[in-house]
Design a protein around this motif. Structure first.
Motif, PDB file in Angstrom:
ATOM      1  N   LYS A 121     -36.774  18.968 -91.335  1.00  0.00           N
ATOM      2  CA  LYS A 121     -36.509  17.542 -91.478  1.00  0.00           C
ATOM      3  C   LYS A 121     -35.094  17.313 -91.996  1.00  0.00           C
ATOM      4  CE  LYS A 121     -38.689  16.928 -95.981  1.00  0.00           C
ATOM      5  NZ  LYS A 121     -39.702  16.202 -96.716  1.00  0.00           N
ATOM      6  N   HIS A 122     -34.563  16.169 -91.657  1.00  0.00           N
ATOM      7  CA  HIS A 122     -33.255  15.736 -92.117  1.00  0.00           C
ATOM      8  C   HIS A 122     -33.377  15.383 -93.603  1.00  0.00           C
ATOM      9  CE1 HIS A 122     -29.755  12.795 -92.010  1.00  0.00           C
ATOM     10  NE2 HIS A 122     -29.249  13.913 -91.536  1.00  0.00           N
ATOM     11  N   PRO A 123     -32.317  15.456 -94.395  1.00  0.00           N
ATOM     12  CA  PRO A 123     -32.408  15.092 -95.814  1.00  0.00           C
ATOM     13  C   PRO A 123     -32.983  13.693 -96.071  1.00  0.00           C
ATOM     14  CG  PRO A 123     -30.351  16.221 -95.430  1.00  0.00           C
ATOM     15  CD  PRO A 123     -31.008  16.023 -94.074  1.00  0.00           C
ATOM     16  N   CYS A 124     -32.891  12.791 -95.095  1.00  0.00           N
ATOM     17  CA  CYS A 124     -33.462  11.448 -95.263  1.00  0.00           C
ATOM     18  C   CYS A 124     -34.975  11.457 -95.087  1.00  0.00           C
ATOM     19  CB  CYS A 124     -32.836  10.470 -94.276  1.00  0.00           C
ATOM     20  SG  CYS A 124     -33.385  10.702 -92.575  1.00  0.00           S
ATOM     21  N   GLY A 125     -35.527  12.562 -94.567  1.00  0.00           N
ATOM     22  CA  GLY A 125     -36.965  12.672 -94.388  1.00  0.00           C
ATOM     23  C   GLY A 125     -37.429  12.567 -92.944  1.00  0.00           C
ATOM     24  N   GLY A 126     -36.513  12.291 -92.015  1.00  0.00           N
ATOM     25  CA  GLY A 126     -36.891  12.122 -90.608  1.00  0.00           C
ATOM     26  C   GLY A 126     -36.887  13.429 -89.836  1.00  0.00           C
TER      27      GLY A 126
ATOM     28  N   CYS B 183     -30.265  10.795 -85.846  1.00  0.00           N
ATOM     29  CA  CYS B 183     -31.519  10.695 -86.583  1.00  0.00           C
ATOM     30  C   CYS B 183     -32.084   9.288 -86.376  1.00  0.00           C
ATOM     31  CB  CYS B 183     -31.281  10.964 -88.069  1.00  0.00           C
ATOM     32  SG  CYS B 183     -32.764  10.800 -89.082  1.00  0.00           S
TER      33      CYS B 183
ATOM     34  N   THR C 104     -34.278   7.877 -88.160  1.00  0.00           N
ATOM     35  CA  THR C 104     -34.610   7.270 -89.445  1.00  0.00           C
ATOM     36  C   THR C 104     -33.391   6.622 -90.108  1.00  0.00           C
ATOM     37  OG1 THR C 104     -36.302   8.952 -89.750  1.00  0.00           O
ATOM     38  CG2 THR C 104     -35.693   7.694 -91.700  1.00  0.00           C
ATOM     39  N   CYS C 105     -32.293   7.379 -90.212  1.00  0.00           N
ATOM     40  CA  CYS C 105     -31.124   6.881 -90.944  1.00  0.00           C
ATOM     41  C   CYS C 105     -29.899   6.626 -90.063  1.00  0.00           C
ATOM     42  CB  CYS C 105     -30.743   7.861 -92.055  1.00  0.00           C
ATOM     43  SG  CYS C 105     -30.085   9.428 -91.465  1.00  0.00           S
ATOM     44  N   GLU C 106     -30.008   6.891 -88.749  1.00  0.00           N
ATOM     45  CA  GLU C 106     -28.936   6.644 -87.790  1.00  0.00           C
ATOM     46  C   GLU C 106     -27.743   7.598 -87.925  1.00  0.00           C
ATOM     47  OE1 GLU C 106     -29.263   4.035 -85.411  1.00  0.00           O
ATOM     48  OE2 GLU C 106     -31.273   3.843 -86.221  1.00  0.00           O
ATOM     49  N   ARG C 107     -27.856   8.651 -88.713  1.00  0.00           N
ATOM     50  CA  ARG C 107     -26.772   9.642 -88.858  1.00  0.00           C
ATOM     51  C   ARG C 107     -26.624  10.427 -87.562  1.00  0.00           C
ATOM     52  NH1 ARG C 107     -22.428  11.420 -91.880  1.00  0.00           N
ATOM     53  NH2 ARG C 107     -22.420  13.673 -91.995  1.00  0.00           N
TER      54      ARG C 107
END
Length: 73
Positions: free
Chosen positions: A16-21, A37, A39-42
């Protein structure tokens, strides 16, 4: 043989990405992939081999013109 991935497909990665997605949208394909991502658009750039190795499943696929049924009248 490379995986059949297209711009607009959403894939789930192993870690998972550090944002949780876990879900990522493919923005560019080629030798390098640009993925975002959901979730956070990174956005990140990764080599094709790295992306293909990390994919656990394809969440959704965009239909390409070659996938669409032909309308022969």
């Amino acid at each position: 043989m490379p995986m059949q991935l297209n711009v607009g497909d959403v894939v789930k990665l192993k870690k998972k990405h550090p944002c949780g997605g876990y879900d990522w949208e493919i923005l560019r394909v080629g030798a390098d992939f640009r993925i975002k991502c959901t979730t956070c658009e990174r956005q990140v750039w990764l080599p094709r081999s790295e992306v293909e190795r990390r994919i656990t499943k394809i969440v959704s696929q965009v239909q390409t013109p070659s996938d669409l049924p032909k309308n022969d009248e």
